[in-house]
Write a protein that holds these residues in place. Structure first.
Motif, PDB file in Angstrom:
ATOM      1  N   GLY A   1       0.895  -1.193  -0.020  1.00 54.65           N
ATOM      2  CA  GLY A   1       0.086  -0.068  -0.027  1.00 54.65           C
ATOM      3  C   GLY A   1       0.850   1.372  -0.008  1.00 54.65           C
ATOM      4  O   GLY A   1       0.112   2.390   0.309  1.00 54.65           O
ATOM      5  N   ALA A   2       2.205   1.248  -0.035  1.00 54.99           N
ATOM      6  CA  ALA A   2       2.886   2.451  -0.204  1.00 54.99           C
ATOM      7  C   ALA A   2       2.597   3.228  -1.608  1.00 54.99           C
ATOM      8  O   ALA A   2       2.382   2.838  -2.511  1.00 54.99           O
ATOM      9  N   VAL A   3       2.520   4.408  -1.255  1.00 51.06           N
ATOM     10  CA  VAL A   3       1.942   5.284  -2.450  1.00 51.06           C
ATOM     11  C   VAL A   3       2.990   5.283  -3.512  1.00 51.06           C
ATOM     12  O   VAL A   3       2.720   5.099  -4.880  1.00 51.06           O
ATOM     13  N   ARG A   4       4.267   5.350  -3.536  1.00 50.13           N
ATOM     14  CA  ARG A   4       5.374   4.905  -4.272  1.00 50.13           C
ATOM     15  C   ARG A   4       6.470   4.095  -3.569  1.00 50.13           C
ATOM     16  O   ARG A   4       6.779   4.290  -2.348  1.00 50.13           O
ATOM     17  N   ALA A   5       7.141   3.236  -4.459  1.00 46.69           N
ATOM     18  CA  ALA A   5       8.291   2.486  -4.005  1.00 46.69           C
ATOM     19  C   ALA A   5       9.064   2.514  -5.196  1.00 46.69           C
ATOM     20  O   ALA A   5       8.847   1.635  -6.099  1.00 46.69           O
ATOM     21  N   GLU A   6      10.186   3.035  -4.989  1.00 44.44           N
ATOM     22  CA  GLU A   6      11.094   3.032  -6.173  1.00 44.44           C
ATOM     23  C   GLU A   6      12.459   3.354  -5.888  1.00 44.44           C
ATOM     24  O   GLU A   6      12.898   3.536  -4.403  1.00 44.44           O
ATOM     25  N   ARG A   7      13.412   3.536  -6.596  1.00 44.89           N
ATOM     26  CA  ARG A   7      14.761   4.086  -6.404  1.00 44.89           C
ATOM     27  C   ARG A   7      14.821   5.556  -5.883  1.00 44.89           C
ATOM     28  O   ARG A   7      14.203   6.107  -6.377  1.00 44.89           O
ATOM     29  N   PHE A   8      15.774   5.547  -5.029  1.00 44.84           N
ATOM     30  CA  PHE A   8      15.852   7.231  -4.732  1.00 44.84           C
ATOM     31  C   PHE A   8      16.387   7.939  -5.769  1.00 44.84           C
ATOM     32  O   PHE A   8      17.401   7.515  -6.457  1.00 44.84           O
ATOM     33  N   ASP A   9      15.618   9.228  -6.422  1.00 41.68           N
ATOM     34  CA  ASP A   9      16.128  10.137  -7.175  1.00 41.68           C
ATOM     35  C   ASP A   9      16.537  11.341  -6.613  1.00 41.68           C
ATOM     36  O   ASP A   9      15.640  12.169  -6.167  1.00 41.68           O
ATOM     37  N   PRO A  10      17.694  11.842  -6.540  1.00 46.61           N
ATOM     38  CA  PRO A  10      18.157  13.011  -6.074  1.00 46.61           C
ATOM     39  C   PRO A  10      17.369  14.144  -6.622  1.00 46.61           C
ATOM     40  O   PRO A  10      17.244  15.157  -5.855  1.00 46.61           O
ATOM     41  N   GLN A  11      17.359  14.372  -7.853  1.00 45.36           N
ATOM     42  CA  GLN A  11      16.581  15.245  -8.390  1.00 45.36           C
ATOM     43  C   GLN A  11      15.206  15.641  -7.926  1.00 45.36           C
ATOM     44  O   GLN A  11      15.022  16.668  -7.655  1.00 45.36           O
ATOM     45  N   ARG A  12      14.592  14.382  -7.982  1.00 41.69           N
ATOM     46  CA  ARG A  12      12.991  14.340  -7.507  1.00 41.69           C
ATOM     47  C   ARG A  12      13.059  14.176  -5.862  1.00 41.69           C
ATOM     48  O   ARG A  12      11.897  14.935  -5.567  1.00 41.69           O
ATOM     49  N   ASP A  13      13.590  13.583  -5.322  1.00 42.60           N
ATOM     50  CA  ASP A  13      13.474  13.469  -3.956  1.00 42.60           C
ATOM     51  C   ASP A  13      14.046  14.244  -2.845  1.00 42.60           C
ATOM     52  O   ASP A  13      13.834  14.090  -1.585  1.00 42.60           O
ATOM     53  N   SER A  14      14.974  14.771  -3.244  1.00 38.89           N
ATOM     54  CA  SER A  14      15.725  15.738  -2.332  1.00 38.89           C
ATOM     55  C   SER A  14      14.764  16.812  -1.602  1.00 38.89           C
ATOM     56  O   SER A  14      14.072  17.281  -2.242  1.00 38.89           O
ATOM     57  N   ALA A  15      15.244  17.162  -0.259  1.00 41.24           N
ATOM     58  CA  ALA A  15      14.484  18.081   0.622  1.00 41.24           C
ATOM     59  C   ALA A  15      13.040  17.891   0.404  1.00 41.24           C
ATOM     60  O   ALA A  15      12.350  19.043   0.198  1.00 41.24           O
ATOM     61  N   SER A  16      12.420  16.816   0.396  1.00 47.69           N
ATOM     62  CA  SER A  16      10.885  16.534   0.147  1.00 47.69           C
ATOM     63  C   SER A  16      10.103  15.917   1.195  1.00 47.69           C
ATOM     64  O   SER A  16       8.980  15.801   1.287  1.00 47.69           O
ATOM     65  N   TYR A  17      10.766  15.455   2.376  1.00 47.46           N
ATOM     66  CA  TYR A  17      10.284  14.651   3.342  1.00 47.46           C
ATOM     67  C   TYR A  17      10.207  15.257   4.685  1.00 47.46           C
ATOM     68  O   TYR A  17      11.246  15.729   4.926  1.00 47.46           O
TER      69      TYR A  17
END
Ligand SMILES: [Zn+2]
Ligand SMILES: [Zn+2]
Length: 346
Positions: free
Chosen positions: A209-225
């Motif tokens: 049930g995770a919304v997303r599960a994938e490889r960490f992408d520094p462009q997209r996922d930095s400073a987001s959580y």
């Protein structure tokens, strides 16, 4: 009795030892199932911090995630023979300053089952202090009870920080700790994302049930959580966890990375107001973890890989070392005959 002995770096053998003799305030337990984790693999491969600092020495019997049935008791009426129990990994002295102050997990005379100063449960029998035992309630099977040990660490992680409604939460590393964290965090009103490497484990997180599960992408996922749980136990995972933090966010380290980080931006840590929390086991949470399995909030789905008899412990460790094995938790079944799966008890 038959035991799994680690006799030297890379040497996993089936050995024979005497059944541990009676001692005051201890119980002899017939082991039903033992989970193996990264700490056990480090003992096999020689990189364990306990070997490096001299606390652990070969030959040793591993196994700290276990469930069994009480066979004999010395000096207690709290349990009865035949009762199913799990045992705490940390054996504390009950006498030092920390223990006397109710902070047993900071005990200064600590022994840890299957890690140092106490033989582990990869054996037909284990003898441990009665005070370390926790009864397994009906409705929790042996496969689930053997997962209580990693579950308590995840529960300790959840006590470190408030999980605010609407928060963006990331779990890094969908191994056993990560999957158990995902199962609990899916019950919170948060947006849950999982980062990992192995496609099978990431697919398991999506099924859960995770919304997303994938490889960490520094462009997209930095400073987001707002909140990041690092469960991979790798320096690379820890670096991704740091990058994922928003201003004001918290990082909770559950897995144990070895080695040093190449980069730590101390200025960003200060100016962004980040909080870092380490998790030192969760010995207070065994009953809560068992309760969560009993309620069905935690279970063994997506977590369990193959189970082996003691005689195939070397194969079990080889599978544990294979990062493409999919479901993470490899187990030993001391009572099982070669090739036999365990019966589902309760
Ligand atoms: Zn473990
Ligand atoms: Zn103590």
């Amino acid at each position: 009795m038959r035991v799994v002995e680690l006799t030297a770096r890379g040497a996993v053998q089936l050995g024979r030892r005497d059944i541990p003799r009676a001692e005051p305030h201890s119980a002899l337990v017939a082991v039903s199932r033992v989970g193996l984790c990264g700490s056990d693999l480090e003992l096999v491969e020689g990189g364990s911090p306990y070997l490096l600092d001299g606390r652990a020495r070969y030959p040793l019997v591993p196994g700290h995630e276990w469930v069994g049935r009480v066979v004999a008791l010395d000096g207690s009426t709290r349990f009865v023979p035949g009762q199913r129990v799990v045992g705490r990994t940390m054996l504390v002295c009950h006498e030092c300053e920390a223990c006397a102050s109710g902070r047993e997990n900071e005990c200064s005379n600590l022994r840890e089952v299957g890690l140092y100063d106490q033989d582990g449960a990869a054996a037909e029998f284990i003898r441990v202090p009665i005070s370390s035992l926790v009864p397994v309630p009906d409705g929790v099977n042996d496969r689930q009870a053997a997962l209580v040990e990693p579950a308590v660490t995840v529960l300790e992680a959840l006590t470190k920080v408030p999980v605010r409604p609407g928060a963006k939460v990331a779990v890094i590393g969908p191994g056993t700790l990560g999957l158990l964290a995902v199962k609990l965090l899916l019950r919170y009103p948060v947006e849950l994302v999982v980062f990992g490497v192995d496609p099978d484990s990431l697919a398991a997180c999506r099924r859960l049930g995770a919304v997303r599960a994938e490889r960490f992408d520094p462009q997209r996922d930095s400073a987001s959580y707002d909140l990041v749980f690092e469960a991979s136990g790798t320096p690379a995972g820890f670096e991704d966890a740091q990058r994922a933090l928003k201003v004001g966010a918290a990082l909770v380290g559950i897995g144990v990375p070895h080695g040093h980080l190449d980069r730590f931006d101390a200025g960003r840590f200060v100016l962004a107001g980040h909080s870092y929390f380490g998790v030192r086991h969760g010995m207070r949470h065994y009953r809560t973890a068992l309760r969560l399995f009993q309620m069905g909030i935690l279970d063994e789905s997506e977590v369990l890989s193959s189970a082996f008899p003691l005689s195939q412990a070397a194969q079990a460790f080889a599978l544990l070392a294979d990062e493409t094995r999919g479901a993470p938790k490899v187990s030993l079944i001391p009572a099982g005959r070669d090739g036999a799966e365990d019966d589902d008890q309760n």
